[in-house]
Enzyme design. Sequence first.
Site, PDB file in Angstrom:
ATOM      1  N   LYS A  16      -2.778  16.616  -2.282  1.00 22.09           N
ATOM      2  CA  LYS A  16      -2.064  18.028  -2.017  1.00 22.09           C
ATOM      3  C   LYS A  16      -2.291  18.187  -0.707  1.00 22.09           C
ATOM      4  O   LYS A  16      -3.376  18.501  -0.439  1.00 22.09           O
ATOM      5  CB  LYS A  16      -2.377  19.293  -3.034  1.00 22.09           C
ATOM      6  N   HIS A  17      -1.201  17.569   0.184  1.00 21.61           N
ATOM      7  CA  HIS A  17      -1.687  17.514   1.525  1.00 21.61           C
ATOM      8  C   HIS A  17      -1.087  18.940   2.277  1.00 21.61           C
ATOM      9  O   HIS A  17      -0.332  19.698   1.703  1.00 21.61           O
ATOM     10  CB  HIS A  17      -0.939  16.489   2.373  1.00 21.61           C
ATOM     11  N   SER A  69     -10.534  25.854   5.080  1.00 25.88           N
ATOM     12  CA  SER A  69     -11.418  26.821   5.610  1.00 25.88           C
ATOM     13  C   SER A  69     -12.474  27.362   4.396  1.00 25.88           C
ATOM     14  O   SER A  69     -12.028  26.896   3.343  1.00 25.88           O
ATOM     15  CB  SER A  69     -10.473  27.913   5.826  1.00 25.88           C
ATOM     16  N   GLU A 106     -15.752  20.626   1.823  1.00 23.45           N
ATOM     17  CA  GLU A 106     -16.112  20.446   3.050  1.00 23.45           C
ATOM     18  C   GLU A 106     -15.325  21.627   4.018  1.00 23.45           C
ATOM     19  O   GLU A 106     -14.026  21.247   4.205  1.00 23.45           O
ATOM     20  CB  GLU A 106     -15.918  19.011   3.533  1.00 23.45           C
ATOM     21  N   CYS A 144     -13.365  20.496  12.816  1.00 18.03           N
ATOM     22  CA  CYS A 144     -14.449  21.347  11.903  1.00 18.03           C
ATOM     23  C   CYS A 144     -15.776  21.241  12.524  1.00 18.03           C
ATOM     24  O   CYS A 144     -16.523  21.956  12.517  1.00 18.03           O
ATOM     25  CB  CYS A 144     -14.384  20.925  10.584  1.00 18.03           C
TER      26      CYS A 144
END
Length: 455
Positions: free
Chosen positions: A155-156, A208, A229, A263
């Site tokens: 699921k991009h 997030s 992550e 990130c």
Amino acid sequence: MASVTIINPSTGEKIDEYSRITAVEASEKVKQANTAYQEWKNTSFEQRSKLMNALGDEFENNKEMYAQLATREMGKTIGQSRKEIEKCAWISRFYAEHAEEFLSDKPVETEAQNSYVNFLPMGIVLAVMPWNFPFYQVIRFAAPAVMAGNTGILKHASNVQGCAFALEEAFRKAGFPEGVFTNLNISAGDVKGIIENPDVVAVTLTGSDAAGRSVASIAGANLKKTVMELGGSDAYLVLEDADLEEATSLATLGRLQNNGQTCIAAKRFIVLDGIYDRFLELFSKKMEAAKMGDPMDETTYYGPLARVDLREELHEQVEKSISQGARLVIGGNIPEGKGAYYPATILADVKPGMEAFDNELFGPVASVIRAMDEEHAVVLANSSQFGLGSGVLTTNIEHGEKIALQLEAGSSFVNKLVVSDPRLPFGGIKNSGYGRELSSYGIHEFVNIKSIWIE
């Protein structure tokens, strides 16, 4: 039928439009992935490696095509997009070469005639992935998961659906059986149903901390294994003996790479009092000199943010930090014209309690923080809800290593920007998530670690 429109963040122009699949269609694709798993789990490492190496070839042979797609959809500079595709090829080949070794039986001496630990595939792994590294983030999960004998569904992020479909096609062109890797162009609201599907055994998410909490709570309620992550606000300690020319060059690259949307990017620069003013002077000059512009232009240092709404959120964070007492040194204004551009910005005199200290600023904005001594610098670095990456800049390597070991993060680098490397585990602590990707640790996250005892 619902659809998603892809906008070029550099020009504001429409690139493409993709129809969402329904929840029923998504469930059917999950069923196909499970059917594929029943065959794929029994393939040999030799067979898997051959196909994974072919995937590496696909990335290398079509690097420019994939790189331009990434740049058009999310705005990173074309040179960095090429490096991203090269890294996809590297990771594919790394696991093609090492997966069998990582998953080989591990003998354990006991009272049994024979006892050992065996590593078996689990089933379908769902990946919920972000837009900032639209190819690499996916391969980082898919290469080890697939080499372990699992199948993967993706699921991009909505704004990089062209990259998502290109990845699915890349697996197909490499020769992987249908259903081993599948893209699900579903809305965020449909993710819950996929996690709850009994054929899905695990979930990995990069994004997030808010997204991580949401997905992890659903997975936890369904007893599904997860790896998270999440965000980061990486601290880099600049010690008094640091080479400031080198340190500020590294800081500029660290803050502007991927247009500031990484990130593990350097975000909080904690500088010792004695060199604070000089660091700020040199850093400001280099950030101002960096060329912002068309990401397809080879001379551009950094391009736009991925979406206009993300730029608005970043600008609000900058203004909030200034209202809380941070000092604007350069940047901090939304430029006129098309695209989601935001200038290189430095906020100085940042302190705990300010937006720029406490939360992640996902864009070309640097927070510079004064530390009275090294002990204070370590306290400031660790006074964060995040713990993904961190760094120390110093000419005393041994001392830098001692400081790095005190930093609360999944990675600490001395005199180098934090990078993810397939040879090393990658992940965070605190609100930056849990679990590890890459290396042998990453491939072990989504296998059944099974004990065998023979009396």
